[in-house]
Design a protein around this motif. Structure first.
Motif, short mmCIF file in Angstrom:
data_model
loop_
_atom_site.label_atom_id
_atom_site.label_comp_id
_atom_site.label_asym_id
_atom_site.label_seq_id
_atom_site.Cartn_x
_atom_site.Cartn_y
_atom_site.Cartn_z
N ILE A 1 -8.21 -0.04 -3.92
CA ILE A 1 -7.44 -0.48 -2.76
C ILE A 1 -6.13 0.31 -2.67
O ILE A 1 -5.71 0.72 -1.58
CB ILE A 1 -7.19 -2.00 -2.83
CG1 ILE A 1 -8.51 -2.75 -2.66
CG2 ILE A 1 -6.18 -2.43 -1.77
CD1 ILE A 1 -8.44 -4.23 -2.94
N LEU A 2 -5.48 0.55 -3.80
CA LEU A 2 -4.24 1.33 -3.79
C LEU A 2 -4.50 2.76 -3.30
O LEU A 2 -3.71 3.30 -2.53
CB LEU A 2 -3.63 1.37 -5.19
CG LEU A 2 -2.92 0.10 -5.63
CD1 LEU A 2 -2.56 0.18 -7.11
CD2 LEU A 2 -1.68 -0.15 -4.80
N THR B 1 -2.58 3.36 6.54
CA THR B 1 -1.42 2.46 6.45
C THR B 1 -1.77 1.29 5.54
O THR B 1 -2.92 0.88 5.46
CB THR B 1 -1.02 1.92 7.84
OG1 THR B 1 -2.10 1.13 8.36
CG2 THR B 1 -0.68 3.04 8.81
N VAL B 2 -0.75 0.80 4.88
CA VAL B 2 -0.95 -0.33 3.97
C VAL B 2 -1.43 -1.54 4.75
O VAL B 2 -2.32 -2.27 4.31
CB VAL B 2 0.36 -0.63 3.20
CG1 VAL B 2 0.22 -1.90 2.37
CG2 VAL B 2 0.73 0.54 2.30
N ALA B 3 -0.88 -1.76 5.92
CA ALA B 3 -1.26 -2.92 6.74
C ALA B 3 -2.74 -2.88 7.10
O ALA B 3 -3.44 -3.90 7.03
CB ALA B 3 -0.40 -3.00 7.99
N ALA B 4 -3.24 -1.71 7.49
CA ALA B 4 -4.66 -1.60 7.88
C ALA B 4 -5.57 -1.84 6.68
O ALA B 4 -6.59 -2.54 6.80
CB ALA B 4 -4.92 -0.22 8.47
N TYR C 1 -9.32 -5.38 3.43
CA TYR C 1 -9.71 -6.06 2.20
C TYR C 1 -9.26 -7.52 2.16
O TYR C 1 -9.44 -8.19 1.14
CB TYR C 1 -9.16 -5.31 0.99
CG TYR C 1 -9.85 -3.99 0.76
CD1 TYR C 1 -11.08 -3.94 0.12
CD2 TYR C 1 -9.30 -2.81 1.20
CE1 TYR C 1 -11.74 -2.75 -0.09
CE2 TYR C 1 -9.94 -1.59 0.99
CZ TYR C 1 -11.16 -1.57 0.36
OH TYR C 1 -11.80 -0.38 0.15
N ASP C 2 -8.64 -8.00 3.22
CA ASP C 2 -8.16 -9.38 3.32
C ASP C 2 -7.23 -9.72 2.15
O ASP C 2 -7.46 -10.66 1.40
CB ASP C 2 -9.34 -10.35 3.38
CG ASP C 2 -8.88 -11.76 3.77
OD1 ASP C 2 -7.87 -11.88 4.49
OD2 ASP C 2 -9.52 -12.73 3.32
N VAL C 3 -6.20 -8.89 2.01
CA VAL C 3 -5.21 -9.07 0.96
C VAL C 3 -3.82 -8.90 1.60
O VAL C 3 -3.67 -8.19 2.58
CB VAL C 3 -5.46 -8.06 -0.19
CG1 VAL C 3 -5.24 -6.65 0.25
CG2 VAL C 3 -4.60 -8.37 -1.38
N TYR D 1 1.81 -3.75 -2.64
CA TYR D 1 3.03 -3.15 -3.17
C TYR D 1 3.31 -3.64 -4.60
O TYR D 1 3.80 -2.88 -5.43
CB TYR D 1 4.22 -3.45 -2.26
CG TYR D 1 4.18 -2.64 -0.99
CD1 TYR D 1 4.40 -1.26 -1.01
CD2 TYR D 1 3.91 -3.25 0.23
CE1 TYR D 1 4.35 -0.52 0.16
CE2 TYR D 1 3.88 -2.51 1.41
CZ TYR D 1 4.09 -1.15 1.36
OH TYR D 1 4.05 -0.41 2.52
N LYS D 2 2.98 -4.89 -4.89
CA LYS D 2 3.16 -5.42 -6.25
C LYS D 2 2.25 -4.68 -7.23
O LYS D 2 2.67 -4.31 -8.33
CB LYS D 2 2.87 -6.92 -6.27
CG LYS D 2 3.02 -7.54 -7.64
CD LYS D 2 2.68 -9.02 -7.62
CE LYS D 2 2.78 -9.60 -9.02
NZ LYS D 2 2.41 -11.00 -9.06
#
Length: 117
Positions: A24-25, A34-37, A42-44, A50-51
């Motif tokens: 996922i990262l 994009t992180v949002a997409a 992945y429904d996260v 970011y963590k």
């Protein structure tokens, strides 16, 4: 009398394996994504991505993986170095060339990475 609550929906607390986190990262920080997409895909939560990235970075030593391959005899295979280079030969097996334009902190980090003090 005691009160009992029964939750019938899907469990929201998921356990992500380290392999899944890395996948996922990689998708989230790939060029053009994009992180949002990726988070929606992945429904996260984006904050969880970011963590995970912070957690993975703390595990790393701060250096990229380096593969040192013994070269053929230096005199036969390596052309003469330009004059604007600092060249270190370590135990006759590894040769490190550092251009004079390299910041001193980076040069020190490269030498330390090779285990030379």
């Amino acid at each position: 009398m005691s009160h009992v609550t029964l939750l019938t929906g899907p469990e929201r607390r998921r356990r992500w394996s380290e392999e899944d986190q890395c996948r996922i990262l990689a998708a989230a920080f790939a060029p053009g994504s994009t992180v949002a997409a990726v988070a929606r895909q992945y429904d996260v939560a984006t904050s969880l991505i970011y963590k995970w990235r912070r957690t993975m970075r703390t595990r790393e030593t701060g250096f990229a993986e380096v593969v040192v391959v013994p070269d053929k005899p230096f005199a036969a295979s390596v052309p003469a170095a330009p004059s604007a280079v600092i060249e270190l030969e370590i135990a006759g097996k590894v040769r490190l060339r550092i251009p004079l334009t390299t910041p001193p902190t980076l040069a020190v980090a490269m030498v330390k990475a090779l285990g030379v003090s």
